[in-house]
Design a protein around this motif. Structure first.
Motif, PDB file in Angstrom:
ATOM      1  N   PRO A 153       0.838  -1.205   0.000  1.00 26.93           N
ATOM      2  CA  PRO A 153       0.000   0.000   0.000  1.00 26.93           C
ATOM      3  C   PRO A 153       0.869   1.249   0.000  1.00 26.93           C
ATOM      4  N   GLU A 154       0.351   2.305  -0.589  1.00 21.85           N
ATOM      5  CA  GLU A 154       1.085   3.567  -0.662  1.00 21.85           C
ATOM      6  C   GLU A 154       0.168   4.718  -0.273  1.00 21.85           C
ATOM      7  N   PRO A 155       0.735   5.864   0.065  1.00 22.69           N
ATOM      8  CA  PRO A 155      -0.076   7.038   0.433  1.00 22.69           C
ATOM      9  C   PRO A 155      -0.568   7.774  -0.817  1.00 22.69           C
ATOM     10  N   TYR A 156      -1.509   7.171  -1.521  1.00 23.03           N
ATOM     11  CA  TYR A 156      -1.966   7.740  -2.794  1.00 23.03           C
ATOM     12  C   TYR A 156      -2.591   9.118  -2.618  1.00 23.03           C
ATOM     13  N   TRP A 157      -3.411   9.285  -1.577  1.00 24.81           N
ATOM     14  CA  TRP A 157      -4.093  10.567  -1.354  1.00 24.81           C
ATOM     15  C   TRP A 157      -3.084  11.661  -1.020  1.00 24.81           C
ATOM     16  N   SER A 158      -2.072  11.327  -0.237  1.00 20.96           N
ATOM     17  CA  SER A 158      -1.089  12.340   0.165  1.00 20.96           C
ATOM     18  C   SER A 158      -0.297  12.858  -1.016  1.00 20.96           C
ATOM     19  N   ASN A 159      -0.222  12.074  -2.078  1.00 21.22           N
ATOM     20  CA  ASN A 159       0.526  12.500  -3.261  1.00 21.22           C
ATOM     21  C   ASN A 159      -0.287  13.402  -4.181  1.00 21.22           C
ATOM     22  N   THR A 160      -1.605  13.529  -3.914  1.00 23.72           N
ATOM     23  CA  THR A 160      -2.447  14.347  -4.784  1.00 23.72           C
ATOM     24  C   THR A 160      -3.101  15.510  -4.050  1.00 23.72           C
ATOM     25  N   SER A 161      -3.320  15.357  -2.751  1.00 21.79           N
ATOM     26  CA  SER A 161      -4.019  16.389  -1.988  1.00 21.79           C
ATOM     27  C   SER A 161      -3.034  17.448  -1.514  1.00 21.79           C
ATOM     28  N   SER A 162      -3.509  18.696  -1.500  1.00 25.45           N
ATOM     29  CA  SER A 162      -2.658  19.777  -1.027  1.00 25.45           C
ATOM     30  C   SER A 162      -2.370  19.612   0.454  1.00 25.45           C
ATOM     31  N   ASN A 163      -1.095  19.654   0.812  1.00 25.66           N
ATOM     32  CA  ASN A 163      -0.697  19.530   2.203  1.00 25.66           C
ATOM     33  C   ASN A 163      -0.231  20.867   2.783  1.00 25.66           C
ATOM     34  N   SER A 164      -0.619  21.979   2.158  1.00 26.09           N
ATOM     35  CA  SER A 164      -0.154  23.290   2.599  1.00 26.09           C
ATOM     36  C   SER A 164      -0.557  23.581   4.039  1.00 26.09           C
ATOM     37  N   ILE A 165      -1.759  23.120   4.426  1.00 27.62           N
ATOM     38  CA  ILE A 165      -2.231  23.397   5.776  1.00 27.62           C
ATOM     39  C   ILE A 165      -1.379  22.658   6.795  1.00 27.62           C
ATOM     40  N   VAL A 166      -1.075  21.383   6.520  1.00 26.47           N
ATOM     41  CA  VAL A 166      -0.224  20.619   7.430  1.00 26.47           C
ATOM     42  C   VAL A 166       1.152  21.255   7.510  1.00 26.47           C
ATOM     43  N   ALA A 195      -3.119   4.856   8.442  1.00 29.12           N
ATOM     44  CA  ALA A 195      -1.680   4.829   8.174  1.00 29.12           C
ATOM     45  C   ALA A 195      -1.288   5.800   7.074  1.00 29.12           C
ATOM     46  N   GLU A 196      -2.159   5.998   6.094  1.00 27.85           N
ATOM     47  CA  GLU A 196      -1.840   6.907   4.996  1.00 27.85           C
ATOM     48  C   GLU A 196      -1.659   8.335   5.483  1.00 27.85           C
ATOM     49  N   VAL A 197      -2.558   8.810   6.323  1.00 28.39           N
ATOM     50  CA  VAL A 197      -2.474  10.177   6.821  1.00 28.39           C
ATOM     51  C   VAL A 197      -1.329  10.303   7.826  1.00 28.39           C
ATOM     52  N   ARG A 198      -1.098   9.243   8.600  1.00 28.86           N
ATOM     53  CA  ARG A 198       0.047   9.274   9.520  1.00 28.86           C
ATOM     54  C   ARG A 198       1.349   9.445   8.745  1.00 28.86           C
ATOM     55  N   TYR A 199       1.419   8.873   7.563  1.00 29.71           N
ATOM     56  CA  TYR A 199       2.585   9.037   6.695  1.00 29.71           C
ATOM     57  C   TYR A 199       2.812  10.518   6.369  1.00 29.71           C
ATOM     58  N   ILE A 200       1.731  11.244   6.115  1.00 33.34           N
ATOM     59  CA  ILE A 200       1.845  12.670   5.796  1.00 33.34           C
ATOM     60  C   ILE A 200       2.455  13.422   6.979  1.00 33.34           C
ATOM     61  N   TYR A 201       1.923  13.179   8.166  1.00 31.58           N
ATOM     62  CA  TYR A 201       2.451  13.856   9.345  1.00 31.58           C
ATOM     63  C   TYR A 201       3.932  13.559   9.525  1.00 31.58           C
ATOM     64  N   ARG A 202       4.286  12.303   9.453  1.00 33.06           N
ATOM     65  CA  ARG A 202       5.682  11.939   9.690  1.00 33.06           C
ATOM     66  C   ARG A 202       6.608  12.583   8.672  1.00 33.06           C
ATOM     67  N   ASN A 203       6.209  12.579   7.416  1.00 35.59           N
ATOM     68  CA  ASN A 203       7.081  13.125   6.386  1.00 35.59           C
ATOM     69  C   ASN A 203       7.141  14.637   6.435  1.00 35.59           C
ATOM     70  N   ARG A 204       6.023  15.297   6.751  1.00 34.50           N
ATOM     71  CA  ARG A 204       6.054  16.743   6.850  1.00 34.50           C
ATOM     72  C   ARG A 204       6.908  17.163   8.048  1.00 34.50           C
ATOM     73  N   ILE A 205       6.764  16.444   9.146  1.00 34.66           N
ATOM     74  CA  ILE A 205       7.574  16.738  10.324  1.00 34.66           C
ATOM     75  C   ILE A 205       9.048  16.520  10.005  1.00 34.66           C
ATOM     76  N   TYR A 206       9.336  15.442   9.313  1.00 35.12           N
ATOM     77  CA  TYR A 206      10.731  15.136   8.966  1.00 35.12           C
ATOM     78  C   TYR A 206      11.313  16.235   8.072  1.00 35.12           C
ATOM     79  N   ASP A 207      10.545  16.665   7.070  1.00 27.00           N
ATOM     80  CA  ASP A 207      11.025  17.718   6.173  1.00 27.00           C
ATOM     81  C   ASP A 207      11.280  19.007   6.950  1.00 27.00           C
ATOM     82  N   TRP A 208      10.332  19.353   7.830  1.00 30.65           N
ATOM     83  CA  TRP A 208      10.484  20.573   8.625  1.00 30.65           C
ATOM     84  C   TRP A 208      11.712  20.482   9.513  1.00 30.65           C
ATOM     85  N   PHE A 209      11.862  19.347  10.171  1.00 27.74           N
ATOM     86  CA  PHE A 209      12.977  19.205  11.092  1.00 27.74           C
ATOM     87  C   PHE A 209      14.310  19.250  10.352  1.00 27.74           C
TER      88      PHE A 209
END
Length: 588
Positions: A332-345, A426-440
């Protein structure tokens, strides 16, 4: 098996191409029986809003083709659930003039560009009804009004007599367009008009991030007032978006408005896939054994009291796994996270206070938070308050209503509603982890002087390494993730720019792969190895160091370095726990 068509948002196209369609046609019945004059459906991105509106359009519209002939859309609903509805609803098929517009494309860098994108979209819909120019019912003045909208120059600028570039002044004309067009269509057809507006808040979100929010609000407000509030030719309207935007008075005085949000029980099953629909789709494509995996990754939303799966991700998952017997190895992959705007997160994480970081940590690790919820928020609410800080309560509201958090429970305290929330899957948790990682990582890389760390490493000064890393952890993050991979990436990012060394990750050495190896550019220098561990309790950190040492020893990392032609290696064990690390020098 029917083809699965990724990215199709138009109902008639789905049916024409015989693609797999999860039957949502009873929305037609419910909007007639349960709906209001103006119905606002707020749902996260990619949850079927455009498909729903184009389905309504296909059913209700008295469609006229480019030759002026009537179009029979009955075939698009043969065998669908709506044909089992009552005669009153079935008789409405093909009876109404319809105005449809999606505002998704209006995402330009300035107001002028976005307005003329909106103008173009409105003119496309005007042009679709160009048969009005040959109407036997409309008089010449009415046709002239139509023609003004139809023929208005789409170029945003013109050159005046002095050679100066000027912006065209037709904002007023197009803010009234749907109201005027409704009157003309009603007179021609003898029936009130159905108006469908898709993703109404996309221009507002874009304008907020681009810096011209107030001007866009003014146009959208005027457009809505003319189309939905003062329109005497309106049968009903359906509007979709992610958020209810009301403080700017976009919907002020609209007593005929019914807001159906993710907290509302009505219409809950029409946006997203229910559990029953998801299980049927998996069974249809011989993927029933993957049901638990699909649930873990893409379930977890609660609209009203209805459990809902992410339709975009489930569809993409099934597409990626068929034919089933050949694709069982696909993960499985985070398909939604690759298409939805994550600007708010991203905005939340970049401006996070220590309190927000702690709450993010709790969420990422599977915990919950409770927040007061109110639906009439604005994109401006996410910005600065009078004290110059971000309004963090509204940030949580944004995350909740846009699909990044789910409701676990809710309670009422006086006039306020409090919702307990968690990350849905798990898909949305992936977004949080990756956004946090990028920010950090951004925080780390912006630190100007890492020379103290490099000096401590070369001096084999474990206390100096600990001090540098611990200070950085305490300044920059909470305990967002206790997974070893997170800390591995964090520490690796500190080492990439160390002079006279090439830093590598997980490269084969000896009979294993050390987490980090730093190879000297000079043959006179030793290589440097780090084996990274993570634990959840401070009392376990010594055990983590011992585990790292055992791995260095049994997998013969230092011997492997020597076999590669280097004069030797210095190895460290480093164990992370929350906002602390322990560093020890490996000694054979």
């Amino acid at each position: 098996m029917q083809n699965i068509y990724i990215g199709c948002e138009f109902y008639k196209e789905m049916i024409d191409k015989n693609c797999y369609y999860v039957d949502k046609t009873m929305l037609i019945n419910d909007i007639v029986v349960k709906g209001s004059k103006v119905n606002l459906f707020t749902r996260p991105r990619r949850f079927g809003k455009t498909m729903a509106l184009t389905m309504l359009k296909a059913f209700f519209e008295a469609e006229i083709d480019y030759k002026g002939n009537s179009v029979d859309n009955r075939r698009y609903f043969e065998g669908k659930k709506i044909m089992g509805a009552g005669e009153e609803v079935r008789s409405m098929l093909g009876q109404y003039p319809v105005l449809f517009i999606t505002l998704k494309p209006a995402k330009m860098d300035d107001f002028e560009g976005s307005f003329y994108q909106l103008k173009s979209l409105i003119q496309d819909e005007v042009a679709r009804h160009s048969y009005l120019l040959s109407s036997n019912v409309l008089n010449e003045d009415e046709k002239a009004i139509f023609n003004e909208m139809y023929k208005s120059n789409r170029k945003p600028y013109y050159t005046d007599d002095d050679g100066e570039k000027r912006m065209r002044e037709d904002i007023s004309l197009f803010s009234k367009a749907f109201g005027v067009l409704s009157e003309l269509l009603k007179k021609h057809h003898g029936m009130d008009v159905i108006i469908l507006i898709d993703e109404y808040d996309v221009p507002l979100e874009n304008a907020y991030f681009k810096g011209y929010y107030d001007r866009m609000v003014g146009f959208i407000r005027s457009f809505f007032e003319n189309a939905l509030k003062t329109n005497t030719a309106l049968q009903f309207a359906a509007v979709t978006g992610c958020l209810r935007i009301s403080k700017e008075s976009i919907f002020t005085g609209m007593n005929n408005l019914y807001v159906c949000s993710i907290r509302t029980g009505s219409f809950a099953e029409y946006f997203g896939f229910t559990t029953e629909e998801t299980m049927k789709m998996l069974a249809d494509y011989e993927l029933t054994e993957r049901a638990e995996e699909v649930k873990e990754w893409y379930d977890g939303y609660l609209f009203g009291d209805t459990e809902v799966y992410n339709p975009w991700s489930v569809t993409y998952y099934v597409k990626e796994h068929i034919p089933a017997e050949e694709r069982r190895h696909v993960f499985p992959e985070p398909y939604w996270s690759n298409t939805s705007s994550n600007s708010i997160v991203k905005d939340l994480v970049y401006g996070a206070s220590m309190t927000v970081r702690t709450e993010l940590d709790r969420l990422v690790q599977g915990g919950t938070i409770e927040k007061m919820i109110h639906e009439d928020i604005t994109y401006a609410d996410i910005e600065n308050k009078s004290d110059g800080k971000k309004d963090e309560e509204n940030l949580w509201n944004f995350l909740f209503f846009t699909g990044y958090l789910k409701k676990v429970s809710e309670r009422k305290d006086g006039e306020n509603i409090y919702v307990t929330m968690r990350i849905p899957n798990a898909e949305v948790r992936y977004i949080y982890r990756n956004r946090i990682y990028d920010w950090f990582n951004g925080q780390v890389r912006s630190k100007t002087d890492r020379s103290a760390l490099y000096k401590a490493i070369l001096a084999r000064d474990c206390a100096g390494i600990e001090q540098f890393v611990n200070e950085l952890l305490r300044q920059a993050i909470s305990t967002f993730d206790s997974y070893e991979a997170f800390y591995h990436g964090f520490f690796l990012s500190l080492l990439y720019d160390m002079p006279d060394y090439e830093t590598q990750s997980n490269r084969e050495e000896g009979i294993g792969r050390p987490d980090i190896r730093m190879l000297p550019l000079s043959p006179k220098d030793e290589a440097i190895l780090f084996e990274v561990k993570a634990c959840k309790k401070f009392t376990e950190m010594e055990d983590g160091i011992n585990e790292a040492f055992e791995q260095i020893r049994t997998r013969r990392y230092i011997e492997g370095i020597i076999d590669d032609g280097y004069i030797g290696a210095v190895a460290f064990g480093i164990c992370f726990c929350k906002k602390n690390c322990m560093v020890r020098l490996f000694e054979q």
